[in-house]
Design an enzyme around this catalytic site. Sequence first.
Site, mmCIF file in Angstrom:
data_model
loop_
_atom_site.group_PDB
_atom_site.id
_atom_site.type_symbol
_atom_site.label_atom_id
_atom_site.label_comp_id
_atom_site.label_asym_id
_atom_site.label_seq_id
_atom_site.Cartn_x
_atom_site.Cartn_y
_atom_site.Cartn_z
ATOM 1 N N PRO A 22 -59.109 29.036 140.448
ATOM 2 C CA PRO A 22 -59.011 29.546 141.823
ATOM 3 C C PRO A 22 -57.698 30.256 142.126
ATOM 4 C CG PRO A 22 -58.519 27.205 141.786
ATOM 5 C CD PRO A 22 -58.897 27.580 140.371
ATOM 6 N N GLU A 23 -56.859 30.509 141.117
ATOM 7 C CA GLU A 23 -55.500 30.990 141.362
ATOM 8 C C GLU A 23 -55.438 32.274 142.184
ATOM 9 O OE1 GLU A 23 -54.842 28.366 137.703
ATOM 10 O OE2 GLU A 23 -56.455 29.538 138.594
#
Length: 257
Positions: free
Chosen positions: A135-136
């Site tokens: 999810p960065e």
Amino acid sequence: MTERGDLVLRETRGRVGLLTLNRPEARNGLNSALLTQLDAGLRDMAADPSVGTIVLAANGPSFCAGGDLKEAATETEFWTQYERAGQSMRVHELLPRLPKPVIAAVDGHAVAGGCALAMSCDIVIASERAKFGYPEVGRGLVAAMAMVTLSRVVGRRQALDLLFSARIVGAEEALRLGMINRVVPQERLMDEVFAYAADMAGKSAAALRITKDLYRQIAEIDYDRALHYARDVNQMVRATKDARQGAADFAKGKDRT
């Protein structure tokens, strides 16, 4: 035998060593202290001749949520941040170089650095409720070190889709993408993992060690060099005691496989 630490629990069951991440209240976030204990636990089990395989698991509903962002928010000095990144890097360097197979038992979420941790293990067995993803980019970050492991287990288009979209995938999709090896019922996860690990631990330690190291090296060099190196390793292995015994057993109809 079980040894209790603050953040990583150690246990041996026969020839299987178990390391359990133990920050369930923080979704097993990788803070500096946990990374230190994990590094030490991996090295100690690698050096223990009674341990044939290593299992990496976690307490709580999540395998690992990645880096501890709360701790990271307090680290404003450049060299402190750099050393923290170096801790993660050293664990990712260590896992593929350990002389024993490492099996990740994933239940719940393995995301961001937690997904990278699982991908750095040799084998990943997941429960049917496991989730994986990076999810960065949705947080304005880049899955930098995670990208190194991901690029070596799935194809380019699949990797970029996961990284660009930041989507979280279930266990069955992760299996189809080649991120994991198998999916099992949640209630049987650890039984299946220990059965697999125990069977592997019963095989030649020398052959397992050389197979793991050889695979890592030939994956990083060109085709012709890989063939020449593999030929030389093959000749070296044939001279080992385990190989001679295996050939003798096969000739007598006692094949150990």
